[in-house]
Write a protein that holds these residues in place. Structure first.
Motif, PDB file in Angstrom:
ATOM      1  N   LEU A 101       0.832  -1.204   0.000  1.00 22.17           N
ATOM      2  CA  LEU A 101       0.000   0.000   0.000  1.00 22.17           C
ATOM      3  C   LEU A 101       0.867   1.255   0.000  1.00 22.17           C
ATOM      4  O   LEU A 101       0.584   2.236  -0.699  1.00 22.17           O
ATOM      5  N   PHE A 102       1.961   1.200   0.781  1.00 24.06           N
ATOM      6  CA  PHE A 102       2.881   2.332   0.834  1.00 24.06           C
ATOM      7  C   PHE A 102       3.517   2.587  -0.535  1.00 24.06           C
ATOM      8  O   PHE A 102       3.633   3.729  -0.994  1.00 24.06           O
ATOM      9  N   ALA A 103       3.965   1.477  -1.195  1.00 24.84           N
ATOM     10  CA  ALA A 103       4.572   1.611  -2.522  1.00 24.84           C
ATOM     11  C   ALA A 103       3.579   2.215  -3.510  1.00 24.84           C
ATOM     12  O   ALA A 103       3.932   3.097  -4.326  1.00 24.84           O
ATOM     13  N   SER A 104       2.313   1.764  -3.453  1.00 29.81           N
ATOM     14  CA  SER A 104       1.276   2.298  -4.349  1.00 29.81           C
ATOM     15  C   SER A 104       1.027   3.772  -4.069  1.00 29.81           C
ATOM     16  O   SER A 104       0.852   4.576  -4.994  1.00 29.81           O
ATOM     17  N   SER A 105       1.032   4.138  -2.795  1.00 27.57           N
ATOM     18  CA  SER A 105       0.770   5.529  -2.422  1.00 27.57           C
ATOM     19  C   SER A 105       1.895   6.452  -2.892  1.00 27.57           C
ATOM     20  O   SER A 105       1.655   7.543  -3.432  1.00 27.57           O
ATOM     21  N   ILE A 106       3.140   5.978  -2.672  1.00 25.56           N
ATOM     22  CA  ILE A 106       4.289   6.777  -3.125  1.00 25.56           C
ATOM     23  C   ILE A 106       4.254   6.959  -4.639  1.00 25.56           C
ATOM     24  O   ILE A 106       4.507   8.048  -5.175  1.00 25.56           O
ATOM     25  N   TYR A 107       3.897   5.861  -5.352  1.00 28.45           N
ATOM     26  CA  TYR A 107       3.834   5.965  -6.804  1.00 28.45           C
ATOM     27  C   TYR A 107       2.728   6.936  -7.235  1.00 28.45           C
ATOM     28  O   TYR A 107       2.918   7.720  -8.170  1.00 28.45           O
ATOM     29  N   ALA A 108       1.554   6.872  -6.539  1.00 26.83           N
ATOM     30  CA  ALA A 108       0.456   7.785  -6.876  1.00 26.83           C
ATOM     31  C   ALA A 108       0.874   9.238  -6.673  1.00 26.83           C
ATOM     32  O   ALA A 108       0.590  10.110  -7.501  1.00 26.83           O
ATOM     33  N   ILE A 109       1.582   9.491  -5.556  1.00 25.54           N
ATOM     34  CA  ILE A 109       2.058  10.856  -5.301  1.00 25.54           C
ATOM     35  C   ILE A 109       3.077  11.272  -6.363  1.00 25.54           C
ATOM     36  O   ILE A 109       3.031  12.384  -6.893  1.00 25.54           O
ATOM     37  N   ARG A 110       3.989  10.337  -6.670  1.00 30.98           N
ATOM     38  CA  ARG A 110       5.001  10.621  -7.692  1.00 30.98           C
ATOM     39  C   ARG A 110       4.354  10.891  -9.051  1.00 30.98           C
ATOM     40  O   ARG A 110       4.749  11.814  -9.771  1.00 30.98           O
TER      41      ARG A 110
END
Length: 497
Positions: A101-110
């Motif tokens: 979930l963290f990886a997905s969130s960071i990617y969404a922000i990026r």
């Protein structure tokens, strides 16, 4: 003490990682960044305590997402979960799910940040282009206001389209409608014939930092782009056959050619003759009247063209059409002002202008002539018939001259002929040819003249370029007076000249 070792280790790792990143390519650079975060997690685990490892692995995942996008982040989340599982021996599903979930969130922000940045860059590019276009339009407007000379206007238009600080296209060519409006004639072009020439031109412009006015003056002085100009000026395109140019002229719409159509013979001709592969054709239109086309391409840098380029060029093409129409009207008025309304020869104003500008420092000869007993002719036959004689005499003079000779109506029944680079003896031969031809020509009511025919007297003078040209005119006038005094219908020359 352990915290001190950890801090020093962090500093050393950060220093070495950033040092090596300066000497490698982008992919290795990103890999070093990720491996450095992994090393920091391991150092923390070895030197302090493994209790914070599951939190520090989030930094590894974040670094991987930033460096290698979504797929890299998912792989990092899998590896982080496996590492945590093997190092603790416990299966913590909630932590592993949090990693993904963290990886997905960071990617969404990026992804969102990159999207905002791309939009910003896009608008910045548009603003830069629009600003550049406005500056070019302003420079061109100022340059156009300074002249009605068609050649100078064309050079201004083409240079503004191709100069690096202008619109920056590699080449531009102008084709204008002929008087019959059934064909396009190549008028002027700027740019190289081969890409190699273009790099040399750009290097020269960059080194000397030429501006728009400098480039125009340079083109005039050095006859730049001469080869491309010769090719274009040798081209005449009939609009009676179907082709891409016929389409543009009929519709009035610009055309972007991305690929050469081998079935279009004219397009293939342009491709072979001018190395055109991808180009744009923009019509020159003012008040609905089409006067020609502009063709642009990027032969040198091979930068692709799109409809945005067409939109950029179109306002300048419209401005060019307006300027060319005004220049044409101005030159037409100028020609009328320099022509005699009766005989259609140049008038005295044109004669004085030629002496002042063209013959003030070059060798030439001059012939002055007037009709013998012309007052008698007008008194006998009337001024209307006298005007007919003047028109007929102008025709006789015009057909008796050589290619570079210029004939003027000096005033009344007096005419003057300028013979560039002509010695006195040659001028006398021309004068005698005119005298004899007039003598042999049947003029209306010529038989009523005192000599039984209409005749002229001529005076000749010459200069080697060292004399005041108006002084030469005075000498020719004295020679004419001498011819009149010695019986008329003869050629006299001022011997002292």
């Amino acid at each position: 003490m352990e915290e001190l070792f950890l801090t020093v280790a962090f500093i050393i790792v950060a220093f070495l990682a950033n040092t090596f990143r300066f000497f490698v390519n982008g992919y290795i650079n990103r890999l070093i960044f990720v491996l450095a975060t992994v090393l920091l997690v391991l150092l923390e685990q070895w030197l302090v305590s493994p209790s914070h490892t599951h939190w520090l692995l989030l930094f590894v995942i974040a670094a991987t997402v930033i460096s290698f996008h979504f797929s890299g982040g998912m792989i990092a989340a899998v590896l982080a979960s496996l590492y945590l599982w093997t190092s603790t021996g416990q299966f913590e599903f909630s932590i592993y799910a949090a990693y993904f979930l963290f990886a997905s969130s960071i990617y969404a922000i990026r992804f969102y940040v990159r999207k905002i940045r791309r939009q910003r860059d896009h608008w910045l590019e548009i603003l830069t282009i629009n600003s550049k276009q406005l500056n070019v339009t302003k420079d061109v407007s100022q340059a156009m206001q300074q002249t009605f000379n068609t050649k100078r206007l064309l050079e201004t238009i083409l240079t503004s389209m191709t100069a690096g600080h202008g619109l920056g296209y590699n080449r531009a060519m102008i084709f204008l409608l002929g008087e019959d409006r059934h064909q396009l004639k190549g008028i002027m072009a700027t740019g190289p014939v081969r890409a190699e020439e273009g790099f040399e031109i750009w290097e020269n412009i960059t080194v000397n930092r030429y501006g728009l006015a400098d480039l125009i003056d340079k083109k005039e002085e050095e006859k730049a782009d001469q080869l491309l100009n010769e090719i274009v000026q040798d081209m005449t395109i009939p609009l009676t056959q179907e082709s891409f140019l016929t389409n543009v002229m009929n519709t009035g719409h610009p055309m972007l050619i991305k690929q050469i159509d081998e079935e279009d013979e004219l397009m293939m001709h342009f491709h072979l003759k001018l190395n055109l592969n991808e180009f744009a054709v923009i019509p020159l239109i003012h008040h609905g009247e089409k006067s020609g086309v502009v063709i642009i391409d990027n032969l040198v840098n091979q930068k692709p063209l799109n409809m945005h380029d067409v939109d950029i060029i179109t306002p300048l093409a419209t401005q060019a059409a307006i300027a060319l129409q005004q220049a044409s009207q101005y030159e037409s008025v100028e020609r009328m002002a320099l022509k005699d309304g009766l005989t259609n020869l140049y008038n005295q104003r044109a004669f004085q202008q030629s002496l002042s500008e063209e013959f003030c420092s070059r060798s030439f000869s001059i012939i002055l002539l007037d009709i013998d007993f012309f007052k008698n002719y007008n008194d006998t036959n009337g001024h209307m018939l006298g005007n007919d004689v003047l028109v007929q005499l102008a025709s006789v003079i015009a057909t008796s001259l050589r290619g570079d000779d210029l004939a003027y109506r000096f005033g009344g029944e007096e005419f003057v002929i300028l013979l560039p680079d002509t010695a006195k003896d040659q001028a006398m031969m021309v004068a005698e040819r005119i005298r004899k031809k007039v003598e042999e020509t049947a003029f209306p009511k010529g038989e009523l003249q005192p000599e039984g025919r209409l005749t002229v007297s001529l005076g000749v003078a010459a200069s080697d370029g060292s004399m005041d040209p108006f002084e030469v005119v005075e000498f020719a006038d004295q020679a004419l007076y001498e011819a009149k005094e010695h019986g008329k219908n003869r050629v006299a020359v001022r011997q002292e000249v």
